[in-house]
Design an enzyme around this catalytic site. Structure first.
Site, PDB file in Angstrom:
ATOM      1  N   THR A 177     -11.400   6.410  10.865  1.00  0.00           N
ATOM      2  CA  THR A 177     -11.525   5.874  12.235  1.00  0.00           C
ATOM      3  C   THR A 177     -11.112   6.917  13.269  1.00  0.00           C
ATOM      4  O   THR A 177     -11.351   6.740  14.454  1.00  0.00           O
ATOM      5  CB  THR A 177     -10.680   4.587  12.412  1.00  0.00           C
ATOM      6  N   ASP A 225     -13.250  14.824  -4.265  1.00  0.00           N
ATOM      7  CA  ASP A 225     -13.315  16.078  -5.026  1.00  0.00           C
ATOM      8  C   ASP A 225     -14.565  16.022  -5.899  1.00  0.00           C
ATOM      9  O   ASP A 225     -15.374  15.099  -5.758  1.00  0.00           O
ATOM     10  CB  ASP A 225     -12.022  16.203  -5.866  1.00  0.00           C
ATOM     11  N   ASP A 248      -3.408   4.280  -2.032  1.00  0.00           N
ATOM     12  CA  ASP A 248      -4.319   4.748  -0.981  1.00  0.00           C
ATOM     13  C   ASP A 248      -4.248   6.280  -0.880  1.00  0.00           C
ATOM     14  O   ASP A 248      -3.653   6.823   0.034  1.00  0.00           O
ATOM     15  CB  ASP A 248      -3.884   4.076   0.341  1.00  0.00           C
ATOM     16  N   LYS A 259      -7.155   8.210  -1.275  1.00  0.00           N
ATOM     17  CA  LYS A 259      -8.454   8.661  -0.757  1.00  0.00           C
ATOM     18  C   LYS A 259      -8.974   9.902  -1.480  1.00  0.00           C
ATOM     19  O   LYS A 259      -9.161  10.959  -0.882  1.00  0.00           O
ATOM     20  CB  LYS A 259      -8.372   8.947   0.749  1.00  0.00           C
ATOM     21  N   LYS A 308       0.855  -1.200   0.000  1.00  0.00           N
ATOM     22  CA  LYS A 308       0.000   0.000   0.000  1.00  0.00           C
ATOM     23  C   LYS A 308       0.889   1.248   0.000  1.00  0.00           C
ATOM     24  O   LYS A 308       1.789   1.377   0.829  1.00  0.00           O
ATOM     25  CB  LYS A 308      -0.898   0.014   1.236  1.00  0.00           C
ATOM     26  N   ARG A 343       3.440  -1.531  10.675  1.00  0.00           N
ATOM     27  CA  ARG A 343       4.580  -1.715  11.570  1.00  0.00           C
ATOM     28  C   ARG A 343       4.860  -3.150  12.040  1.00  0.00           C
ATOM     29  O   ARG A 343       6.041  -3.505  12.153  1.00  0.00           O
ATOM     30  CB  ARG A 343       4.451  -0.744  12.753  1.00  0.00           C
TER      31      ARG A 343
HETATM   32  O1  C5P Z   1       1.520   0.367  11.128  1.00  0.00           O
HETATM   33  P1  C5P Z   1       0.047   0.060  11.081  1.00  0.00           P
HETATM   34  O2  C5P Z   1      -0.245  -1.411  10.904  1.00  0.00           O
HETATM   35  O3  C5P Z   1      -0.701   0.691  12.207  1.00  0.00           O
HETATM   36  O4  C5P Z   1      -0.420   0.776   9.716  1.00  0.00           O
HETATM   37  C1  C5P Z   1      -1.755   0.788   9.339  1.00  0.00           C
HETATM   38  C2  C5P Z   1      -1.923   1.452   7.996  1.00  0.00           C
HETATM   39  O5  C5P Z   1      -3.318   1.516   7.720  1.00  0.00           O
HETATM   40  C3  C5P Z   1      -1.404   2.881   7.917  1.00  0.00           C
HETATM   41  O6  C5P Z   1      -0.969   3.116   6.583  1.00  0.00           O
HETATM   42  C4  C5P Z   1      -2.627   3.714   8.226  1.00  0.00           C
HETATM   43  O7  C5P Z   1      -2.572   4.974   7.649  1.00  0.00           O
HETATM   44  C5  C5P Z   1      -3.724   2.869   7.570  1.00  0.00           C
HETATM   45  N1  C5P Z   1      -5.063   3.077   8.131  1.00  0.00           N
HETATM   46  C6  C5P Z   1      -5.370   2.886   9.463  1.00  0.00           C
HETATM   47  N2  C5P Z   1      -6.639   3.100   9.915  1.00  0.00           N
HETATM   48  C7  C5P Z   1      -7.589   3.498   9.076  1.00  0.00           C
HETATM   49  C8  C5P Z   1      -7.315   3.683   7.735  1.00  0.00           C
HETATM   50  C9  C5P Z   1      -6.030   3.463   7.292  1.00  0.00           C
HETATM   51  O8  C5P Z   1      -4.499   2.506  10.238  1.00  0.00           O
HETATM   52  N3  C5P Z   1      -8.820   3.661   9.524  1.00  0.00           N
END
Ligand code: C5P
Length: 231
Positions: free
Chosen positions: A119, A65, A60, A62, A33, A210
């Protein structure tokens, strides 16, 4: 053909860091992503490089517009050969329907999914910006609108996945971030689910950052999660 359920979030500030991590992964086991930070820094050239390495890319960005602009952006994403692209459902019916139509005209089009409600938006934010109901209601309302506009699915939390699977039925694609294998650090995520819980709730694809990108052995981390999902 392999259909990896894991989408590794490349949350990096530059192409070099992203390519370094990708070189330690296997396109047969995960997709990638690319979000706003990395795309703004590294652009289409990075997408092309990662695609050439065999990875399916979820762009991603988003989009949110007017219909004409979002349509053109989705077309540009399709030209990049990405596997999935997304828009904000809050852009409304005309915007989502126009994006859907534009991609439907193409021979090979990316999957088109919507972000329902971020979220990070809580009940107080909803009231302040004038959105009716509580966040959970808005998520279902916006997912159903995205479905009515012909979108392929939505990005949602694993907690919402069960309800959305019941409300929207089977072919609707659910992409869930906030995934933490048992015992992994939560980092800044509040409501997390394990890969197994997310799949049990009906998720199709898991966005994981992560726990994989910061693992000593990222490929081993992907393998372990794939095995957990497969069980
Ligand atoms: O490192 P981690 O697993 O927390 O990363 C989650 C990924 O998903 C990040 O790129 C974050 O921006 C994305 N994301 C999220 N929650 C959302 C939408 C997208 O954590 N509601």
């Amino acid at each position: 053909m392999s259909d990896p359920r894991i989408i590794v979030a490349l949350d990096y500030p530059d192409a070099a860091s992203a390519l370094k991590l990708a070189a330690r992964l296997d396109p047969k086991l995960s997709r990638l992503k690319i979000g706003n930070e990395l795309y703004t820094a590294a652009g289409p050239a990075l997408v092309e490089k990662l695609r050439q390495s065999g990875f399916a890319i979820f762009l991603d960005l988003k989009y949110h517009d007017i219909p004409n602009t979002v349509t053109a952006a989705c077309d540009a994403a399709a030209e990049l050969g990405v596997w999935m692209v997304n828009v904000h459902a809050l852009g409304g019916r005309a915007m989502m329907a126009a994006a859907r139509e534009a991609l439907a005209r193409r021979k090979a089009a990316p999957k088109l999914v919507a972000v329902t409600l971020l979220t990070s938006i809580g009940a107080a934010d909803m009231e302040e910006i004038g959105l009716a109901g509580v966040p959970q209601e808005a998520v279902v309302r916006l997912a159903r609108l995205a479905q009515a506009c012909g979108l392929d699915g939505v990005v949602c939390s694993a907690q919402e996945a069960g309800t959305l699977r019941r409300q929207c039925g089977k072919p609707f694609c659910l992409v869930t971030p906030g995934i933490r294998p048992a015992g992994a650090a939560r980092d800044d995520q509040q409501r997390v689910a394990t890969p197994r819980q997310a799949i049990a709730n009906g998720a199709d694809y898991l966005v994981i950052g992560r726990p994989i990108t910061r693992a000593a052995d990222p490929l081993a981390a992907v393998r372990k999660i794939s095995e957990e999902i497969a069980q």
